[in-house]
Motif scaffolding. Structure first.
Motif, PDB file in Angstrom:
ATOM      1  N   TRP A 103     -11.776  30.187  69.336  1.00  0.00           N
ATOM      2  CA  TRP A 103     -11.807  30.752  68.022  1.00  0.00           C
ATOM      3  C   TRP A 103     -10.487  30.864  67.091  1.00  0.00           C
ATOM      4  CZ3 TRP A 103      -8.554  35.007  67.145  1.00  0.00           C
ATOM      5  CH2 TRP A 103      -8.088  35.616  68.421  1.00  0.00           C
ATOM      6  N   THR A 104      -9.400  30.338  67.786  1.00  0.00           N
ATOM      7  CA  THR A 104      -8.282  30.072  66.881  1.00  0.00           C
ATOM      8  C   THR A 104      -8.020  28.857  66.246  1.00  0.00           C
ATOM      9  OG1 THR A 104      -7.097  29.198  68.938  1.00  0.00           O
ATOM     10  CG2 THR A 104      -6.993  31.479  69.069  1.00  0.00           C
ATOM     11  N   ARG A 105      -9.050  27.977  66.012  1.00  0.00           N
ATOM     12  CA  ARG A 105      -8.781  26.719  65.345  1.00  0.00           C
ATOM     13  C   ARG A 105      -8.900  27.079  63.891  1.00  0.00           C
ATOM     14  NH1 ARG A 105      -9.424  21.790  68.441  1.00  0.00           N
ATOM     15  NH2 ARG A 105     -10.048  22.260  70.625  1.00  0.00           N
ATOM     16  N   GLU A 106      -9.212  28.209  63.385  1.00  0.00           N
ATOM     17  CA  GLU A 106      -9.258  28.351  62.109  1.00  0.00           C
ATOM     18  C   GLU A 106      -8.297  27.968  61.171  1.00  0.00           C
ATOM     19  OE1 GLU A 106     -11.443  29.101  58.644  1.00  0.00           O
ATOM     20  OE2 GLU A 106     -12.109  29.842  60.663  1.00  0.00           O
ATOM     21  N   PHE A 146       2.760  29.522  68.764  1.00  0.00           N
ATOM     22  CA  PHE A 146       1.950  29.090  69.660  1.00  0.00           C
ATOM     23  C   PHE A 146       0.998  28.271  69.043  1.00  0.00           C
ATOM     24  CE2 PHE A 146      -0.869  29.684  73.522  1.00  0.00           C
ATOM     25  CZ  PHE A 146      -0.795  28.259  73.959  1.00  0.00           C
ATOM     26  N   ALA A 147       1.232  26.926  68.797  1.00  0.00           N
ATOM     27  CA  ALA A 147       0.337  26.251  67.938  1.00  0.00           C
ATOM     28  C   ALA A 147      -1.107  25.983  68.562  1.00  0.00           C
ATOM     29  CB  ALA A 147       1.008  24.911  67.649  1.00  0.00           C
ATOM     30  N   ASN A 148      -1.348  26.214  69.874  1.00  0.00           N
ATOM     31  CA  ASN A 148      -2.786  25.685  70.330  1.00  0.00           C
ATOM     32  C   ASN A 148      -3.348  26.398  71.352  1.00  0.00           C
ATOM     33  OD1 ASN A 148      -0.855  24.669  71.747  1.00  0.00           O
ATOM     34  ND2 ASN A 148      -1.917  22.905  72.913  1.00  0.00           N
ATOM     35  N   PRO A 149      -3.514  27.681  71.060  1.00  0.00           N
ATOM     36  CA  PRO A 149      -4.090  28.449  71.967  1.00  0.00           C
ATOM     37  C   PRO A 149      -5.499  28.252  72.283  1.00  0.00           C
ATOM     38  CG  PRO A 149      -3.632  29.704  69.929  1.00  0.00           C
ATOM     39  CD  PRO A 149      -3.210  28.463  69.694  1.00  0.00           C
ATOM     40  N   TYR A 150      -6.195  27.208  71.621  1.00  0.00           N
ATOM     41  CA  TYR A 150      -7.385  26.891  72.038  1.00  0.00           C
ATOM     42  C   TYR A 150      -7.570  25.690  73.312  1.00  0.00           C
ATOM     43  CZ  TYR A 150      -5.683  23.545  68.589  1.00  0.00           C
ATOM     44  OH  TYR A 150      -4.716  22.540  68.066  1.00  0.00           O
ATOM     45  N   ASP A 151      -6.500  25.277  73.657  1.00  0.00           N
ATOM     46  CA  ASP A 151      -6.181  24.586  74.806  1.00  0.00           C
ATOM     47  C   ASP A 151      -5.746  25.604  76.017  1.00  0.00           C
ATOM     48  OD1 ASP A 151      -6.324  22.098  73.544  1.00  0.00           O
ATOM     49  OD2 ASP A 151      -4.382  21.807  73.302  1.00  0.00           O
ATOM     50  N   PHE A 195     -11.442  36.012  75.184  1.00  0.00           N
ATOM     51  CA  PHE A 195     -11.378  34.577  75.695  1.00  0.00           C
ATOM     52  C   PHE A 195     -12.777  34.164  75.719  1.00  0.00           C
ATOM     53  CE2 PHE A 195      -7.846  36.515  78.582  1.00  0.00           C
ATOM     54  CZ  PHE A 195      -7.027  36.293  77.509  1.00  0.00           C
ATOM     55  N   THR A 196     -12.890  32.739  75.149  1.00  0.00           N
ATOM     56  CA  THR A 196     -14.057  31.933  74.927  1.00  0.00           C
ATOM     57  C   THR A 196     -14.237  31.332  76.398  1.00  0.00           C
ATOM     58  OG1 THR A 196     -12.809  30.218  73.889  1.00  0.00           O
ATOM     59  CG2 THR A 196     -13.941  31.772  72.467  1.00  0.00           C
ATOM     60  N   THR A 197     -13.070  31.229  76.917  1.00  0.00           N
ATOM     61  CA  THR A 197     -12.962  30.686  78.575  1.00  0.00           C
ATOM     62  C   THR A 197     -12.864  31.623  79.498  1.00  0.00           C
ATOM     63  OG1 THR A 197     -12.263  28.525  77.928  1.00  0.00           O
ATOM     64  CG2 THR A 197     -12.136  29.167  80.179  1.00  0.00           C
ATOM     65  N   ALA A 198     -13.973  32.255  80.291  1.00  0.00           N
ATOM     66  CA  ALA A 198     -13.735  33.573  80.953  1.00  0.00           C
ATOM     67  C   ALA A 198     -12.853  33.367  81.971  1.00  0.00           C
ATOM     68  CB  ALA A 198     -15.170  33.976  81.246  1.00  0.00           C
ATOM     69  N   PRO A 199     -12.099  34.689  82.023  1.00  0.00           N
ATOM     70  CA  PRO A 199     -11.121  34.411  83.161  1.00  0.00           C
ATOM     71  C   PRO A 199     -11.950  34.581  84.518  1.00  0.00           C
ATOM     72  CG  PRO A 199     -10.395  36.215  81.662  1.00  0.00           C
ATOM     73  CD  PRO A 199     -11.771  35.662  81.159  1.00  0.00           C
ATOM     74  N   THR A 200     -11.338  33.572  85.449  1.00  0.00           N
ATOM     75  CA  THR A 200     -11.681  33.664  86.803  1.00  0.00           C
ATOM     76  C   THR A 200     -10.755  34.017  87.842  1.00  0.00           C
ATOM     77  OG1 THR A 200     -11.067  31.368  86.887  1.00  0.00           O
ATOM     78  CG2 THR A 200     -13.340  31.731  86.282  1.00  0.00           C
TER      79      THR A 200
END
Length: 200
Positions: A103-106, A146-151, A195-200
């Protein structure tokens, strides 16, 4: 680079100076706040806590009364800085989960990190293009984008003395770069699940 030091002398970033210059006071406020059992965590997973002070869904939280410096910063935020959330990120000894936030790609989105204390052994690992993982560290007296938290990324803290790493994390959209931003868009950028990627 995913983690970039910002030039606070530039008008675009000078609004961050009060947090950088008063970092020791913020640490004092945090230490005093810890003695108050009424404060509320926003998110906690595996050694890592995000202490929410403001977000677009809830507005200013009860935690803000413990942080006068940050409260004043929020009150004086420039009109073109549309805040999504502001938290104190607390990293205890060890590491936490890999995660990514799509969601941080806006357009016009910024994630700002401002280190509050000097903890040797603390870093953020970022999985870069090609799968290479690089660890980035912070220097006191600076603010970083932090430029790319989507990674995929994760913070860690392997300080031999067991000291906790503290930093202020701000998510916002610059309306000069994204004039279409409004409250509805801002709320859509702050998901109920962190998070869009769920913690495991």
């Amino acid at each position: 680079m995913p983690v970039n030091k910002l030039n606070l002398d530039l008008p675009k970033y000078s609004y961050l100076k009060p947090l950088v210059d008063n970092r020791l006071k913020i640490v004092e406020e945090y230490n005093e706040m810890k003695t108050n059992p009424e404060y509320t965590n926003h998110f906690f997973v595996q050694n890592w806590n995000l202490l929410c002070l403001q977000n677009i869904r809830e507005g200013v939280t009860d935690n803000i009364k413990n942080f006068p410096v940050i409260s004043e910063f929020i009150d004086n935020l420039p009109d073109n800085k549309k805040m999504i959330t502001l938290v104190v990120s607390v990293m205890k000894y060890g590491d936490t989960v890999w995660h990514a936030e799509e969601w941080t790609r806006e357009r016009g989105f910024y994630r700002i990190h401002i280190p509050l204390n000097n903890v040797e052994g603390a870093s953020i690992a970022v999985e870069e293009e090609g799968g290479e993982v690089i660890n980035y560290t912070y220097e006191l007296g600076n603010a970083y984008q932090f430029a790319n938290p989507y990674d995929m990324h994760k913070p860690s803290n392997y300080n031999e003395s067991g000291n906790t790493r503290l930093l202020v994390m701000i998510d916002l959209i610059d309306s000069d770069e994204n004039p279409e931003v409004d409250d509805e868009l801002l709320q859509s950028k702050y998901p109920i699940e962190m998070f869009t990627t769920a913690p495991t």
